[in-house]
Design a protein around this motif. Sequence first.
Motif, PDB file in Angstrom:
ATOM      1  N   ASP A  98       0.803   4.063  -2.832  1.00  0.00           N
ATOM      2  CA  ASP A  98       0.545   5.465  -2.475  1.00  0.00           C
ATOM      3  C   ASP A  98       1.650   6.389  -2.982  1.00  0.00           C
ATOM      4  O   ASP A  98       1.387   7.533  -3.344  1.00  0.00           O
ATOM      5  N   GLN A  99       2.877   5.906  -3.005  1.00  0.00           N
ATOM      6  CA  GLN A  99       4.017   6.708  -3.463  1.00  0.00           C
ATOM      7  C   GLN A  99       4.113   6.722  -4.987  1.00  0.00           C
ATOM      8  O   GLN A  99       4.963   7.400  -5.548  1.00  0.00           O
ATOM      9  N   GLY A 100       3.292   5.919  -5.631  1.00  0.00           N
ATOM     10  CA  GLY A 100       3.335   5.837  -7.109  1.00  0.00           C
ATOM     11  C   GLY A 100       4.478   4.972  -7.605  1.00  0.00           C
ATOM     12  O   GLY A 100       4.835   5.020  -8.787  1.00  0.00           O
ATOM     13  N   LEU A 101       5.064   4.183  -6.739  1.00  0.00           N
ATOM     14  CA  LEU A 101       6.185   3.342  -7.122  1.00  0.00           C
ATOM     15  C   LEU A 101       5.748   1.954  -7.576  1.00  0.00           C
ATOM     16  O   LEU A 101       6.554   1.174  -8.091  1.00  0.00           O
TER      17      LEU A 101
ATOM     18  N   ASN B 243       0.828  -1.210   0.000  1.00  0.00           N
ATOM     19  CA  ASN B 243       0.000   0.000   0.000  1.00  0.00           C
ATOM     20  C   ASN B 243       0.862   1.261   0.000  1.00  0.00           C
ATOM     21  O   ASN B 243       0.559   2.237  -0.693  1.00  0.00           O
ATOM     22  N   GLY B 244       1.949   1.242   0.761  1.00  0.00           N
ATOM     23  CA  GLY B 244       2.860   2.382   0.785  1.00  0.00           C
ATOM     24  C   GLY B 244       3.502   2.617  -0.565  1.00  0.00           C
ATOM     25  O   GLY B 244       3.623   3.762  -1.026  1.00  0.00           O
ATOM     26  N   LEU B 245       3.913   1.563  -1.251  1.00  0.00           N
ATOM     27  CA  LEU B 245       4.508   1.693  -2.585  1.00  0.00           C
ATOM     28  C   LEU B 245       3.484   2.209  -3.591  1.00  0.00           C
ATOM     29  O   LEU B 245       3.801   3.028  -4.464  1.00  0.00           O
TER      30      LEU B 245
END
Length: 82
Positions: free
Chosen positions: A73-76, A69-71
């Motif tokens: 959200d960061q667009g990564l 989810n963090g990746l």
Amino acid sequence: SKELEAESIIVFDEAHNIDSVCIEALSVTINERGLEQATRSLGRLSSEISRLKSSDSQRLQQEYQNLLNGLIDQGLLNASNN
């Protein structure tokens, strides 16, 4: 012993008895009660290991999902790759 020099020679005067002395020193007596207690303890240990594996698996899965989810959200990472 710590007091012996590296070049020391030890003579066993009763060397013909050394095998029985070693067997006696490394032998244990197990009675039925002790064996039953050990079996119960192993059962409890096995249950606790299973519980911890399940708990750790759930925590690991949650951390993995948080990472994804963090990746995202960061667009990564593209959400469709999940």
